[in-house]
Design an enzyme around this catalytic site. Structure first.
Site, PDB file in Angstrom:
ATOM      1  N   ASN A  12       0.872  -1.176   0.000  1.00 62.45           N
ATOM      2  CA  ASN A  12       0.000   0.000   0.000  1.00 62.45           C
ATOM      3  C   ASN A  12       0.908   1.224   0.000  1.00 62.45           C
ATOM      4  O   ASN A  12       1.499   1.551   1.019  1.00 62.45           O
ATOM      5  CB  ASN A  12      -0.900  -0.032   1.242  1.00 62.45           C
ATOM      6  N   LYS A  14       0.130   4.241  -0.332  1.00 64.10           N
ATOM      7  CA  LYS A  14      -0.506   5.411   0.296  1.00 64.10           C
ATOM      8  C   LYS A  14      -0.268   6.664  -0.561  1.00 64.10           C
ATOM      9  O   LYS A  14      -0.254   6.580  -1.783  1.00 64.10           O
ATOM     10  CB  LYS A  14      -0.012   5.555   1.739  1.00 64.10           C
ATOM     11  N   HIS A  96      -9.605   1.152   4.676  1.00 62.80           N
ATOM     12  CA  HIS A  96      -8.355   1.310   5.434  1.00 62.80           C
ATOM     13  C   HIS A  96      -8.616   2.250   6.611  1.00 62.80           C
ATOM     14  O   HIS A  96      -9.400   3.191   6.496  1.00 62.80           O
ATOM     15  CB  HIS A  96      -7.265   1.874   4.516  1.00 62.80           C
ATOM     16  N   GLU A  98      -6.995   4.605   7.719  1.00 63.91           N
ATOM     17  CA  GLU A  98      -6.737   6.015   7.402  1.00 63.91           C
ATOM     18  C   GLU A  98      -7.919   6.627   6.673  1.00 63.91           C
ATOM     19  O   GLU A  98      -8.222   7.807   6.840  1.00 63.91           O
ATOM     20  CB  GLU A  98      -5.427   6.129   6.597  1.00 63.91           C
ATOM     21  N   GLU A 166      -5.534  -4.988  10.298  1.00 65.49           N
ATOM     22  CA  GLU A 166      -4.519  -3.974  10.580  1.00 65.49           C
ATOM     23  C   GLU A 166      -4.871  -3.250  11.874  1.00 65.49           C
ATOM     24  O   GLU A 166      -5.703  -2.320  11.862  1.00 65.49           O
ATOM     25  CB  GLU A 166      -4.450  -2.951   9.438  1.00 65.49           C
ATOM     26  N   GLY A 172       2.520   2.066  10.957  1.00 64.86           N
ATOM     27  CA  GLY A 172       3.532   3.111  10.890  1.00 64.86           C
ATOM     28  C   GLY A 172       4.224   3.412  12.203  1.00 64.86           C
ATOM     29  O   GLY A 172       4.913   4.423  12.331  1.00 64.86           O
ATOM     30  N   SER A 211       3.295  -2.374  10.433  1.00 67.21           N
ATOM     31  CA  SER A 211       4.729  -2.477  10.752  1.00 67.21           C
ATOM     32  C   SER A 211       5.340  -3.821  10.352  1.00 67.21           C
ATOM     33  O   SER A 211       6.213  -4.335  11.046  1.00 67.21           O
ATOM     34  CB  SER A 211       4.977  -2.176  12.237  1.00 67.21           C
TER      35      SER A 211
HETATM   36  P1  13P Z   1       3.009   0.218   7.762  1.00 68.05           P
HETATM   37  O1  13P Z   1       3.524  -1.056   7.143  1.00 68.05           O
HETATM   38  O2  13P Z   1       3.762   1.431   7.342  1.00 68.05           O
HETATM   39  O3  13P Z   1       2.846   0.086   9.248  1.00 68.05           O
HETATM   40  O4  13P Z   1       1.522   0.452   7.171  1.00 68.05           O
HETATM   41  C1  13P Z   1       0.606  -0.596   7.221  1.00 68.05           C
HETATM   42  C2  13P Z   1      -0.579  -0.213   6.431  1.00 68.05           C
HETATM   43  O5  13P Z   1      -1.343   0.662   6.794  1.00 68.05           O
HETATM   44  C3  13P Z   1      -0.797  -0.911   5.156  1.00 68.05           C
HETATM   45  O6  13P Z   1      -2.076  -0.661   4.656  1.00 68.05           O
END
Ligand code: 13P
Length: 248
Positions: A12, A14, A96, A98, A166, A172, A211
């Site tokens: 992803n 982003k 997601h 976010e 997740e 992150g 992560s």
């Molecule tokens: P990270 O791997 O940066 O923690 O992000 C995970 C994520 O949100 C994937 O959709």
């Protein structure tokens, strides 16, 4: 892993990258090999076309990070599932955390988007996960079960839909749940999928995200009912993404 299920390692990307950097990243991923896993990369909307071109003829699937619930219409700034399919996407990440946080997306909206994705023959990757407060309160499994009930459309299993667990607090942050906690949540998600979809729910892919790095991928991917990973930060470096795939 679930026996007989081929893992999916999904990146992803982003809101990252330039035209030049995503081309380079896509080419780097496409130049690698991952005999033990399917690969998927999900760039921002504006980068779908150049990434599709870079992946032409390669064994790396293309996905988007969201879609609108309607196939077309007066929705300024939005992108529809038919538009994504037209550009060569075959997957779409939906719900997601976010998007749920930044845009207030509800389970019902995620479900409607997933239905739109299915109508355009896109495989939905529906994200679920608890906040840190919910985990500390002992509510993680119930929260995730509720998100699954609300977010997955009826046609999800027949289309081979993907669930991504997740935990919000692991995204992150460099923090991950314990292996026991990941295994317990994935077992619960499997049970929910089987309850809802019967036998078809037993082979749907359940990804872990939050992560995931080359250093922890092997241990996480070895857990029961962990059928791949949804990778954020580490997917922005082709060598790291491929190292995670090699651990599958
Ligand atoms: P990270 O791997 O940066 O923690 O992000 C995970 C994520 O949100 C994937 O959709």
């Amino acid at each position: 892993m679930t026996p007989g299920v081929r893992p999916l390692i999904a990146g992803n990307w982003k809101m990252h990258g330039t035209l030049a950097s995503v081309r380079e990243l896509a080419e780097g991923v496409a130049a690698g090999t991952a005999p033990g896993a399917d690969l998927l990369v999900c760039p921002a909307f504006v980068h779908l076309s150049p990434v599709a071109a870079a992946l032409q003829g390669k064994a790396v699937a293309l996905g988007a990070q969201d879609c609108h619930a309607n196939p077309k219409g007066a929705h300024t700034g939005d992108v529809s599932a038919p538009m994504l399919a037209d550009l060569g996407a075959s997957f779409v990440i939906l719900g997601h955390s976010e998007r749920r946080a930044d845009h207030g997306e509800t389970d019902a909206e995620v479900r409607a988007k997933a239905e739109a994705g299915l109508a355009s023959k896109l495989t939905p990757v529906v994200c679920v996960g608890e906040s840190e407060a919910q985990r500390l309160a002992g509510e993680a499994e119930e929260v995730v079960a509720g998100q699954l009930t609300g977010s997955l459309p009826d046609g999800f299993a027949a289309a081979g839909g993907v669930v991504a667990y997740e935990p919000v607090w692991a995204i992150g942050t460099g923090r991950t749940p314990t292996e026991e906690d990941i295994a317990a949540m994935h077992a619960r998600i499997r049970a929910e999928l089987e309850k809802r979809f019967g036998q078809a729910g037993s082979t749907l892919r359940i990804l872990y995200g939050g992560s995931v790095k080359p250093g922890n991928a092997k241990a996480i991917l070895a857990l029961p009912h962990v059928d791949g990973a949804l990778v954020g930060g580490a997917s922005l470096v082709a060598a790291d993404f491929l190292a995670i795939a090699a651990a599958a």
